[in-house]
Design an enzyme around this catalytic site. Structure first.
Site, short mmCIF file in Angstrom:
data_model
loop_
_atom_site.label_atom_id
_atom_site.label_comp_id
_atom_site.label_asym_id
_atom_site.label_seq_id
_atom_site.Cartn_x
_atom_site.Cartn_y
_atom_site.Cartn_z
N ARG B 20 0.77 -5.54 -0.96
CA ARG B 20 0.85 -6.29 0.30
C ARG B 20 0.28 -7.70 0.15
O ARG B 20 0.73 -8.64 0.79
CB ARG B 20 0.15 -5.54 1.44
CG ARG B 20 -1.32 -5.31 1.22
CD ARG B 20 -1.98 -4.61 2.39
NE ARG B 20 -3.33 -4.19 2.05
CZ ARG B 20 -4.33 -4.15 2.92
NH1 ARG B 20 -4.16 -4.50 4.17
NH2 ARG B 20 -5.52 -3.75 2.53
N SER B 47 -3.15 -7.02 8.47
CA SER B 47 -3.02 -5.92 7.51
C SER B 47 -1.77 -6.04 6.64
O SER B 47 -1.78 -5.68 5.47
CB SER B 47 -2.96 -4.58 8.27
OG SER B 47 -4.13 -4.41 9.02
N GLU B 68 7.72 -1.97 18.08
CA GLU B 68 8.53 -1.98 16.85
C GLU B 68 10.03 -2.05 17.12
O GLU B 68 10.78 -2.66 16.35
CB GLU B 68 8.21 -0.74 16.01
CG GLU B 68 6.80 -0.72 15.42
CD GLU B 68 5.72 -0.36 16.44
OE1 GLU B 68 6.07 0.20 17.51
OE2 GLU B 68 4.54 -0.63 16.18
N PHE B 93 5.74 3.21 11.18
CA PHE B 93 6.21 2.70 12.47
C PHE B 93 7.51 1.91 12.31
O PHE B 93 8.39 1.96 13.17
CB PHE B 93 5.12 1.83 13.12
CG PHE B 93 3.78 2.50 13.16
CD1 PHE B 93 3.68 3.81 13.62
CD2 PHE B 93 2.63 1.87 12.70
CE1 PHE B 93 2.45 4.46 13.64
CE2 PHE B 93 1.41 2.52 12.72
CZ PHE B 93 1.30 3.82 13.18
N HIS B 119 1.40 -0.22 3.90
CA HIS B 119 0.70 1.01 4.25
C HIS B 119 1.61 2.24 4.15
O HIS B 119 1.64 3.09 5.02
CB HIS B 119 0.08 0.90 5.65
CG HIS B 119 -1.01 -0.14 5.71
ND1 HIS B 119 -0.76 -1.48 5.50
CD2 HIS B 119 -2.34 -0.02 5.93
CE1 HIS B 119 -1.89 -2.15 5.59
NE2 HIS B 119 -2.87 -1.29 5.84
N ASP B 127 -7.11 6.89 7.11
CA ASP B 127 -6.46 6.89 8.42
C ASP B 127 -5.70 8.19 8.68
O ASP B 127 -5.38 8.51 9.83
CB ASP B 127 -5.51 5.68 8.56
CG ASP B 127 -6.26 4.44 9.01
OD1 ASP B 127 -7.40 4.59 9.52
OD2 ASP B 127 -5.72 3.33 8.87
N ARG B 177 -1.08 -0.24 0.60
CA ARG B 177 -2.33 -0.83 1.05
C ARG B 177 -3.33 -0.94 -0.10
O ARG B 177 -4.06 -1.93 -0.23
CB ARG B 177 -2.92 0.07 2.14
CG ARG B 177 -4.33 -0.29 2.53
CD ARG B 177 -4.83 0.72 3.55
NE ARG B 177 -6.22 0.45 3.89
CZ ARG B 177 -7.17 1.37 3.88
NH1 ARG B 177 -6.88 2.60 3.51
NH2 ARG B 177 -8.39 1.06 4.21
#
Lengths: 280, 322
Positions: B20, B47, B68, B93, B119, B127, B177
């Site tokens: 990322r 992020s 989204e 998402f 992610h 998470d 991530r």
């Protein structure tokens, strides 16, 4: 800005009648398709394509054109008719609606037919796309406008409200959306299935300029489209109160004609009514 | 052989970077060169690393908030005016919440939108399952017109972002991530649809994607010491699949092992099996998450828990050859 005079309005009324006749003929030929919602928005689409929008059928991708997004994609017969009558393609193609190999798919496909900006049919997605176009036009400093036609039942989709938020957040005053507020959806009256009222207050609360009109009064439609252009820093929503199946008594106000095509008998009756109106 | 030499040098590199981060840097660099690039995010720009582009080019960045579906539609609309939109958020998402928008709006109309999600996979770690996308490759791969790319490291990410900018059509790029080792040679030329063969093994070939390329290379070295000639192929474009390279690997060895940080259903393993079952009979072992949700934990703990370490790959290859 164009000013409308009585002559324009009379022309537009006649044109809307011709649009209705073509819609019914193509639906009867296809044997399936959406009659009610195509007829209810016929006056609005006629005003857009034959009065308000800057577009060029000979150059469908003309950079400075105004854009139209049919979010309620099931009204494809209406879109096909106004495009054909505008000169985007030969009207004889209308007979091929929903047939194998035809570019006139059951719902609009942008890759198959000139004049269609984006494929639609799954409800609730058009306003976001229209917003994206409006943003892009602003970035390019073009004064083209974006028109997006939604169904009232369609506004039950959550994405519509995401898009409602972003259009006002980004001050999209080049955006004019129209709700074909005919009060009916497949399962019945919108107020029974899932109420969308108070529709005016909702859009106002989301930061839109809202104009409430009779969606079959051609002068009112024209005035609203003109007025929307004068609004700065916010998008405009025209809530057009319409009648599902408008123009043909046997279809008017009946939920069952949402997704039903006319039989040959029904077509004959309908054409008689519309023919009488045309000559009146 | 030349490739194997290069690999040795690369996997000894000490610095690790998250893909990322490479994305954020690539966007910024491309944004300076081309003003038709626009970037959209859904409240995760810090992020997803699109924030640096947002800061440099505020007039070309659109934060859509936590929405989204609208993110995808707006990106689609922007592409219709000739812009090249990059739309980013977390993988689950982006591909899950907005799957139908991607299908109807982007793929059906073949819009030039780049979906670059971060992610992905279980290395989202603490998470937990709700944020660990282990179905995203499958969800995107099934869509007509969609191209699916999973870079192995920062080097490949940078090159992939450049390549997709010049490519016309909807693309899904899957990023992570966690920081991962650099594995691709600096001189590596990324081409959409082309796999990279580190080494073609005579005994077995490990077909890996994304962050699983690194442990696969470690496994190759361990196996070599034990007298097993295992090859490693980085399939960074899952769709369109480089069937030529895969067929070659299958014909020249006795076993194929696929490795992905994704469900074994519908991802790289699924794609390879679909192709090989119709074209060349050979035993295939699929390594990945086995039809279960993830859970919270550190990345290292999770990779051990789900059997995705270099040692696990060694074990699978040896069992497969028995």
């Amino acid at each position: 800005m164009k000013t409308s005079n009585t002559k324009d309005i009379e022309f537009l009324k006649k044109q809307a009648n011709s649009v209705r006749i073509e819609i019914l003929k193509m639906l009867a030929e296809a044997g399936s398709g959406h009659t009610g919602g195509s007829l209810s928005a016929a006056d609005i689409a006629t005003a857009l394509y034959f009065y308000k929008m800057r577009h060029n059928p000979k150059d469908p991708l003309w950079k400075e054109r105004d854009r139209f997004v049919l979010s309620k994609g099931h009204a494809a017969p209406l879109l096909y008719t106004v495009l054909a009558l505008s000169g985007y393609f030969d009207p004889s193609l209308l007979k091929t609606l929903r047939k194998i190999g035809s570019p006139l798919q059951g719902h609009p496909c942008s890759k198959m037919l000139p004049g269609i900006e984006i494929s639609t049919g799954s409800l609730g997605q058009g306003l976001s796309i229209a917003n994206g176009i409006a943003l892009g036009l602003k970035m390019d400093k073009l004064d083209s406008r974006v028109y997006c036609l939604l169904g009232d039942g369609e506004t039950q989709e959550g994405q519509v409200w995401e898009a409602a938020m972003s259009a006002s957040h980004y001050n999209l005053d080049n955006m004019c959306a129209i709700i074909d507020n005919n009060g009916l959806q497949i399962d019945g009256h919108c107020c029974d299935v899932m109420t969308i009222e108070p529709i005016i207050e909702k859009w106002q609360a989301f930061g839109w300029n809202v104009i409430d009109i009779d969606g079959h009064n051609m002068q009112a439609i024209v005035n609203a489209l003109d007025a929307a252009e004068t609004i700065k820093d916010k998008p405009t929503m025209i809530v057009a109160r319409t009648v599902k199946g408008k123009g043909v008594s046997i279809f008017e106000g009946k939920a069952k004609y949402h997704g039903l095509a006319p039989t040959s008998d029904e077509l004959a009756k309908a054409l008689e009514e519309l023919g009488q109106k045309e000559s009146a | 052989m030349k490739n194997t030499e290069a690999v040795k040098n690369e996997i000894n590199r000490s610095e690790q970077h998250a893909t990322r981060d490479a994305y954020g840097a690539a966007l910024l660099a491309l944004g300076k060169k081309r003003n038709d690039i626009v970037v959209l995010d859904a409240d995760l720009s810090g992020s997803t690393k699109t924030a640096s582009f947002a800061k440099a080019f505020p007039e070309r960045f659109f934060n859509m908030g936590v929405s989204e579906q609208d993110l995808i539609g707006t990106a689609g609309g922007l592409s219709l005016t000739g812009k090249i939109p990059f739309a980013s958020t977390f993988a689950i998402f982006e591909t899950g919440r907005a799957w139908e928008q991607i299908r109807q709006t982007l793929c059906y109309s073949h819009l030039n939108v780049k979906l670059v999600a971060t992610h992905s996979g279980i290395t989202v770690a603490e998470d937990g399952a709700s944020h660990q996308a282990i179905e995203d490759i499958a969800l995107m791969r099934v869509l007509p017109n969609m191209t699916v790319i999973v870079p192995a490291d920062s080097i490949e990410t940078t090159k992939a972002i450049e390549a997709v900018t010049d490519f016309n059509g909807p693309v899904y790029v899957r990023l992570g991530r966690a920081k991962v080792p650099a594995v691709m040679p600096d001189a590596y030329k990324f081409e959409i649809g082309k796999a990279y063969t580190f080494h073609l093994g005579k005994d077995a070939n490990i077909i890996a994607t994304g962050i699983m390329v690194s442990p696969s290379l470690k496994a190759m070295e361990i196996l070599k010491k034990q007298g097993i000639d295992a090859g490693v192929i980085n399939v960074s474009t899952i769709k369109p699949l480089d069937t030529e390279t895969i067929l070659k690997a299958a014909k020249r060895s006795k076993l194929i092992v696929t490795v992905e940080e994704h469900s074994i259903i519908g991802g790289l393993g699924g794609a390879v099996c679909e192709f090989l079952s119709e074209n060349h009979q050979i035993p295939v072992k699929r390594m990945g998450i086995r039809d279960t949700f993830g859970c919270s934990g550190s990345s290292d703990e999770l990779m051990k828990l789900y059997g995705l370490t270099a040692d696990d790959i060694v074990k699978t290859v040896k069992q497969g050859l028995e």
